[in-house]
Design a protein around this motif. Structure first.
Motif, PDB file in Angstrom:
ATOM      1  N   ARG A  40       0.810  -1.347   0.037  1.00 28.72           N
ATOM      2  CA  ARG A  40      -0.116  -0.196   0.036  1.00 28.72           C
ATOM      3  C   ARG A  40       0.856   1.214  -0.048  1.00 28.72           C
ATOM      4  O   ARG A  40       0.736   2.114  -0.697  1.00 28.72           O
ATOM      5  N   ALA A  43       2.587   1.869  -3.385  1.00 25.29           N
ATOM      6  CA  ALA A  43       1.657   2.252  -4.455  1.00 25.29           C
ATOM      7  C   ALA A  43       1.287   3.637  -4.101  1.00 25.29           C
ATOM      8  O   ALA A  43       1.294   4.263  -5.020  1.00 25.29           O
ATOM      9  N   THR A  49       3.067  -2.399  -7.888  1.00 23.75           N
ATOM     10  CA  THR A  49       3.097  -3.807  -6.955  1.00 23.75           C
ATOM     11  C   THR A  49       2.485  -4.788  -7.371  1.00 23.75           C
ATOM     12  O   THR A  49       1.399  -4.566  -7.963  1.00 23.75           O
ATOM     13  N   LEU A  67      -8.564  -5.441  -1.970  1.00 27.66           N
ATOM     14  CA  LEU A  67      -7.492  -5.071  -2.750  1.00 27.66           C
ATOM     15  C   LEU A  67      -8.122  -4.700  -4.051  1.00 27.66           C
ATOM     16  O   LEU A  67      -7.315  -3.716  -4.505  1.00 27.66           O
ATOM     17  N   SER A  70      -8.938  -1.097  -3.477  1.00 25.18           N
ATOM     18  CA  SER A  70      -7.709  -0.120  -3.416  1.00 25.18           C
ATOM     19  C   SER A  70      -7.071  -0.305  -4.604  1.00 25.18           C
ATOM     20  O   SER A  70      -5.840   0.432  -4.498  1.00 25.18           O
ATOM     21  N   LEU A  72      -5.332  -2.413  -5.852  1.00 26.65           N
ATOM     22  CA  LEU A  72      -3.751  -3.100  -5.630  1.00 26.65           C
ATOM     23  C   LEU A  72      -3.768  -4.454  -6.440  1.00 26.65           C
ATOM     24  O   LEU A  72      -4.491  -5.346  -6.171  1.00 26.65           O
ATOM     25  N   TYR A  74      -2.970  -8.348  -7.651  1.00 27.67           N
ATOM     26  CA  TYR A  74      -2.574  -9.311  -6.881  1.00 27.67           C
ATOM     27  C   TYR A  74      -2.381 -10.722  -7.801  1.00 27.67           C
ATOM     28  O   TYR A  74      -3.271 -10.715  -8.716  1.00 27.67           O
TER      29      TYR A  74
END
Length: 308
Positions: A40, A43, A49, A67, A70, A72, A74
């Motif tokens: 986090r 980022a 990431t 996630l 957010s 993000l 994965y």
């Protein structure tokens, strides 16, 4: 990489009364664990990431959904067991907050699930990576030398790695020769037997790390390399707030520095500033950007360096 991922729950209240009913003022839930917190922060610093780890059950679905919210990316290895929860209880006035942590142990991981991560998902995640961060505790069923195994895979892929762990996982992981190991002073003392952070950093290098940075709270950060360089970065001014994710913010700064091949003393100055700015943020994985800028300027003037 967060092998023992968690759904982080933060309770805030005016005063925690043990043995009594407590009314919570606010509740926050988000995907967490040390590696996720680090991702986090990276980022927010503008770095690309990829969150990896072992995730399953109803809490695992909440983990993935957060996630997604957010933004993000994965690549997570599914498991049958349910992802754990970690609870941080933050109480007291803003200038004197106390944080009580309640950490669940984590789900049982099967040999087949672990093999899937090692043989398929982790090598896929390494493709195109400039740095990998391996963080946190090991869930039941994952072998004690898990980090050493992953570090060797990263080395074969040409990806430098940061190890941020404790106890047996840290000691066994050092055999994988990480580019950087980053424990706090208590974790370093348990791994090396040295209560002095500077000595502990030197011993971590002797045990296999190419470089070591030991965070010691108000005493600052102590660094050492296998080549014999040693340095100390003083802590910035005292910041009040939630220190739960401060170490993960420091890891983020050091991982970015490793990717950029920046000098370690410069990197630890940045790490000290970012960790303090993270304390000023109410949730792990965030930081106060204006405070970070202020403290970064200060740290550039105070980091001292010496060669052994």
């Amino acid at each position: 990489m967060t092998l023992n991922a968690a759904l982080d729950v933060t309770y805030r209240l005016d005063r925690l009364r043990l043995g009594e009913a407590n009314r919570i003022a606010s509740v926050h839930e988000r995907a967490g664990g040390k590696g996720v917190n680090t991702a986090r922060v990276l980022a927010r610093l503008g770095r690309r990431t990829l969150v990896t780890g072992l995730v399953g059950g109803a809490t695992g679905r909440q983990f993935r959904e957060d996630l997604d919210r957010s933004s993000l990316p994965y690549l997570l290895t599914p498991i049958q067991g349910g992802t754990r929860r970690t609870v941080a209880v933050v109480d007291g006035p803003a200038q004197g907050e106390a944080v009580t942590g309640l950490w669940e142990p984590g789900p049982q991981v099967s040999a087949e699930e672990w093999s899937r991560l090692v043989e398929r998902d982790f090598p896929a995640a390494l493709a195109g990576a400039s740095t990998v961060v391996l963080s946190g505790s090991l869930p039941p069923g994952v072998p004690e030398d898990a980090y050493a195994t992953l570090l060797r895979l990263a080395a074969r892929a040409g990806v430098p790695a940061v190890l941020d762990a404790d106890g047996a996982a840290l000691r066994a992981g050092l055999a994988g020769q990480p580019a950087l190991v980053k424990p706090n002073a208590e974790e370093a003392a348990r791994a090396t037997g040295a209560d002095d952070p500077a000595e502990a950093a030197a011993r971590l290098c002797a045990l296999g790390a190419a470089a070591a940075v030991v965070t010691a709270g108000a005493d600052g950060l102590f660094g050492h390399t296998a080549a014999g360089a040693a340095w100390h970065t003083p802590a910035p001014r005292r910041v009040h707030g939630n220190a739960t994710g401060a170490g993960d913010a420091a890891t983020a700064a050091l991982a970015a520095a490793l990717a950029d091949a920046r000098p370690w003393p410069e990197a630890t100055g940045d790490a000290a500033a970012l960790a303090a700015a993270a304390v000023a943020s109410p949730l792990a994985g965030d930081y106060d950007p204006s405070l970070y800028v202020e403290l970064t300027s200060h740290q550039q003037l105070t980091t001292s360096h010496k060669e052994n």
